[in-house]
Design a protein around this motif. Structure first.
Motif, short mmCIF file in Angstrom:
data_model
loop_
_atom_site.label_atom_id
_atom_site.label_comp_id
_atom_site.label_asym_id
_atom_site.label_seq_id
_atom_site.Cartn_x
_atom_site.Cartn_y
_atom_site.Cartn_z
N THR A 60 0.83 -1.25 0.11
CA THR A 60 -0.06 -0.01 -0.08
C THR A 60 0.89 1.32 0.13
O THR A 60 0.34 2.31 -0.59
CB THR A 60 -0.95 0.01 1.32
OG1 THR A 60 -0.10 -0.12 2.40
CG2 THR A 60 -1.92 -0.99 1.15
N LEU A 61 1.92 1.34 0.76
CA LEU A 61 2.95 2.12 0.76
C LEU A 61 3.40 2.70 -0.43
O LEU A 61 3.69 3.72 -0.93
CB LEU A 61 3.79 2.22 2.12
CG LEU A 61 3.08 2.17 3.26
CD1 LEU A 61 4.05 1.98 4.45
CD2 LEU A 61 2.27 3.43 3.58
N LEU A 62 4.07 1.34 -1.26
CA LEU A 62 4.66 1.53 -2.38
C LEU A 62 3.82 2.09 -3.46
O LEU A 62 4.16 2.77 -4.39
CB LEU A 62 5.55 0.15 -2.81
CG LEU A 62 6.14 0.13 -3.87
CD1 LEU A 62 7.40 0.93 -3.92
CD2 LEU A 62 6.65 -1.23 -4.23
N LYS A 63 2.70 1.55 -3.33
CA LYS A 63 1.54 2.24 -4.36
C LYS A 63 1.34 3.51 -4.65
O LYS A 63 1.34 4.05 -5.60
CB LYS A 63 0.14 1.46 -4.14
CG LYS A 63 -0.90 2.07 -5.07
CD LYS A 63 -2.22 1.45 -4.77
CE LYS A 63 -3.25 1.97 -5.70
NZ LYS A 63 -3.17 2.93 -6.70
N PHE A 64 1.50 4.24 -3.32
CA PHE A 64 1.28 5.76 -3.14
C PHE A 64 2.61 6.15 -3.69
O PHE A 64 2.51 7.31 -4.70
CB PHE A 64 1.24 6.26 -1.76
CG PHE A 64 -0.04 6.05 -1.11
CD1 PHE A 64 -1.20 6.42 -1.58
CD2 PHE A 64 -0.30 5.18 -0.09
CE1 PHE A 64 -2.44 6.30 -1.05
CE2 PHE A 64 -1.38 4.97 0.58
CZ PHE A 64 -2.57 5.50 0.11
N ALA A 65 3.92 5.63 -3.72
CA ALA A 65 5.05 6.48 -4.13
C ALA A 65 5.01 6.12 -5.67
O ALA A 65 5.32 6.94 -6.24
CB ALA A 65 6.19 5.60 -3.17
N ILE A 66 4.63 5.02 -5.93
CA ILE A 66 4.85 4.89 -7.72
C ILE A 66 3.81 5.48 -8.39
O ILE A 66 4.12 6.02 -9.43
CB ILE A 66 4.85 3.05 -8.03
CG1 ILE A 66 3.31 2.62 -7.49
CG2 ILE A 66 5.89 2.50 -7.05
CD1 ILE A 66 3.30 1.12 -8.05
N ASP A 67 2.47 5.80 -7.88
CA ASP A 67 1.65 6.45 -8.45
C ASP A 67 2.20 8.16 -8.52
O ASP A 67 2.02 8.55 -9.33
CB ASP A 67 0.38 6.53 -7.69
CG ASP A 67 -0.44 5.37 -7.91
OD1 ASP A 67 0.08 4.59 -8.61
OD2 ASP A 67 -1.39 4.70 -7.31
#
Length: 173
Positions: A60-67
């Motif tokens: 979930t945290l990586l999703k925010f960063a990659i977006d």
């Protein structure tokens, strides 16, 4: 409801992940399930020595960063266990080490996807990149080819000079 402290910590993690993603020439997402502590320690050591930053991350945290950095195509690969390996300088080294490790692990450790020069690539392309020679190997090959041509030219010039000396008339005193 999450406390402000927890939210601040998560925002800091996302900011750090975003910085890693934008400051890297290449990165690889892996599924690390089935890896034991000894193997993980060995893999981390090899990656660290090669200048690769390897981190287990929450999807979930990586999703925010990659977006935030425009790698939204990686969202589809954010399930299960995920680790992120990024390289700031060598675009091949992370893929090379992780692809070899995935091949040796016989399915317990797998490549999910990656990115190279700002473009998202699938696992097959990550593995193909991993099979490329490193930057140093390519430079050695290039120098060897260039040196071979120069050496050939030097030998040819030397042969012409020697032949010229044999054919020159002797000067009498």
């Amino acid at each position: 409801m999450a406390s402000e402290k927890v939210i601040a910590q998560k925002q800091e993690i996302v900011a750090n992940l975003k910085e890693k993603l934008t400051g890297s020439v290449a990165g690889v997402l892996v599924d690390y399930k089935g890896i034991n502590v000894a193997e993980d320690t060995k893999l981390r050591k090899e990656l660290r020595e090669a200048g690769v930053d390897y981190t287990v991350v929450k999807n979930t945290l990586l999703k925010f960063a990659i977006d935030e950095v425009g790698f939204g195509a990686l969202d589809a690969h954010l399930s299960g266990t995920t680790a992120l390996a990024v390289s700031k300088e060598d675009p091949v080294i992370a893929a090379k080490i992780l692809a070899k490790y995935a091949e040796d692990s016989k399915g317990q450790f797998s490549i999910k996807a990656g990115f190279l020069d700002g473009e998202v690539i699938d696992s097959d392309k990550v593995i193909a990149v991993g099979k490329l020679p490193s930057k140093e190997q390519l430079l050695v090959q290039l120098l060897s080819v260039l040196n071979g041509n120069i050496r050939g030219l030097a030998v040819a010039l030397n042969a012409i000079a020697e032949k010229g000396q044999e054919e020159a008339p002797a000067v009498e005193a």
